[in-house]
Design an enzyme around this catalytic site. Structure first.
Site, mmCIF file in Angstrom:
data_model
loop_
_atom_site.group_PDB
_atom_site.id
_atom_site.type_symbol
_atom_site.label_atom_id
_atom_site.label_comp_id
_atom_site.label_asym_id
_atom_site.label_seq_id
_atom_site.Cartn_x
_atom_site.Cartn_y
_atom_site.Cartn_z
ATOM 1 N N HIS A 63 7.226 109.863 30.979
ATOM 2 C CA HIS A 63 8.101 110.727 31.762
ATOM 3 C C HIS A 63 8.732 111.660 30.934
ATOM 4 C CE1 HIS A 63 11.895 108.759 30.167
ATOM 5 N NE2 HIS A 63 11.240 107.637 30.341
ATOM 6 N N ASP A 173 12.669 108.506 23.833
ATOM 7 C CA ASP A 173 12.319 107.994 25.261
ATOM 8 C C ASP A 173 12.467 109.180 26.577
ATOM 9 O OD1 ASP A 173 12.321 106.407 27.706
ATOM 10 O OD2 ASP A 173 14.476 106.043 27.392
ATOM 11 N N GLU A 201 12.540 110.104 35.700
ATOM 12 C CA GLU A 201 12.642 108.534 35.525
ATOM 13 C C GLU A 201 13.903 108.136 35.408
ATOM 14 O OE1 GLU A 201 11.933 104.667 32.972
ATOM 15 O OE2 GLU A 201 13.237 106.765 32.588
ATOM 16 N N GLU A 202 14.771 108.659 34.702
ATOM 17 C CA GLU A 202 16.201 108.049 34.033
ATOM 18 C C GLU A 202 16.962 108.019 35.114
ATOM 19 O OE1 GLU A 202 16.202 106.819 31.560
ATOM 20 O OE2 GLU A 202 15.055 107.777 29.963
ATOM 21 N N HIS A 312 18.776 106.027 24.601
ATOM 22 C CA HIS A 312 19.915 106.857 25.404
ATOM 23 C C HIS A 312 20.976 107.130 24.865
ATOM 24 C CE1 HIS A 312 18.330 105.186 29.805
ATOM 25 N NE2 HIS A 312 17.312 105.476 28.882
#
Length: 340
Positions: A63, A173, A201-202, A312
């Site tokens: 992603h 990420d 995606e998140e 994150h």
């Protein structure tokens, strides 16, 4: 590989605003692609012919998006009130630098100074509603001359190599997975493959579901970043995985149970080729695999991840050797699939 990852991490790509990341990847891979398109959800879908036609239709997925913030309102004094895009621990927000909107207006996340707080307030994590973004505006009118409601805010974070082969950056990420797929697309492949650089995606694996529905793979390999949590504050049984100990092979997470045969294939390939590997000791998080697996009649999914500290957050940390080994293992997986 590492230079590609550094470049990708420096780009802005909060969920639904992945344009910078998508444009960079497209420029890199288009000369090597046999088919390339962007779908309605913003996924970049790239097809590349290999030495043989695919017996098992294979899709690789990573992603493009990262977590960030969104402007919800502006106070009379010119401060921006915001919400989170993706899962963000509000404890990490105070004092962080951001850029706001397409103009990349610089700002800093603020809260009243400690000198003005009560003893009770100092014992609590500030509510999101107590925080604001300061862009230096003198009032609401001057703030709205620079930004708009709904503007996306991206964390500002330098990309730095440090310590014993570690890398610090935002958005590791999942720019680590994107970087690996870019490098694979620039190589000759043993079989036909479709590469999906997915969006959103998140915020619920939204892009991958649509992409898998149109690609209709039989097998999908997800390349990801996953939370490591190898920190002193956690007991060993709560530590998930460890940077520097090799790629993390997925067998289960909060959204999917991965195909057992494909898991064993990845493990065997790692061991046969002298690559370290590890499993999560504590299940947490999820990947695009949960959406892909449930598409149409079902898809067999496998996953390779990098262990990432402080996921994150504006300053995440991963091992450079893990990044290189993820690329190597993904390459071996494609070769193994081509020989089936």
């Amino acid at each position: 590989m590492i230079e590609t990852l550094k470049t990708l991490c420096s780009l802005s790509g909060v969920s639904s605003r992945e344009d910078q990341v998508r444009d960079y990847i497209r420029r890199r891979v288009e000369p090597h692609a046999d088919g390339i398109r962007v779908d309605a959800l913003g996924n970049l879908i790239v097809f590349k012919r290999g030495a043989k036609a695919a017996e098992n239709k294979l899709m690789l997925c990573a992603h493009m998006d990262e977590v960030g913030l969104i402007v919800k309102s502006v106070t009379d004094e010119g401060y921006l009130k915001f919400g989170c895009v993706g899962g963000i621990d509000r404890r990490i927000l105070l004092g962080k630098r951001v850029t706001v909107g397409e103009k990349a207006v610089p700002g800093v996340i603020g809260l009243k100074a400690i000198h003005l707080t009560t003893a009770g307030e100092r014992k609590k994590v500030p509510k999101l509603t107590d925080l604001y973004i300061d862009i230096g505006a003198k009032d609401k009118e001057s703030a709205l001359a620079q930004v708009e409601l709904g503007d996306i805010c991206t964390f500002v974070s330098d990309v730095v190599e440090f310590g014993g082969g570690m890398l610090k950056a935002k958005a590791i990420d999942d720019r680590v997975g994107c970087a690996a797929m870019v490098k694979l697309l620039e190589e000759e492949l043993p079989m036909d493959c479709t590469f999906v650089f997915s969006s959103m995606e998140e915020v619920g694996t939204r892009g991958a579901f649509g992409a898998a529905f149109s690609v209709t793979p039989e097998v999908a390999l997800i390349l990801e970043g996953t939370t490591s949590a190898d920190i002193p504050a956690l007991k060993p049984e709560r530590q998930v995985c460890w940077p520097g100990k090799g790629p993390v092979l997925s067998w289960m997470d909060s959204g999917a149970i991965y195909d057992r045969e494909l898991f064993e294939l990845l493990r065997g390939l790692a061991e046969e080729n002298g690559l370290p590997w590890q499993m999560k000791h504590y299940l947490s998080g999820g990947t695009d695999g949960q959406a892909i697996q449930r598409t149409k009649a079902g898809v067999r999914v496998a996953g390779i991840s990098a262990a990432v500290r402080y996921l994150h957050a504006p300053s995440s940390v991963c091992s450079i050797s893990d990044v290189e080994q993820i690329l190597a293992l993904a390459r071996l997986f494609i070769q193994a699939m081509a020989e089936r």
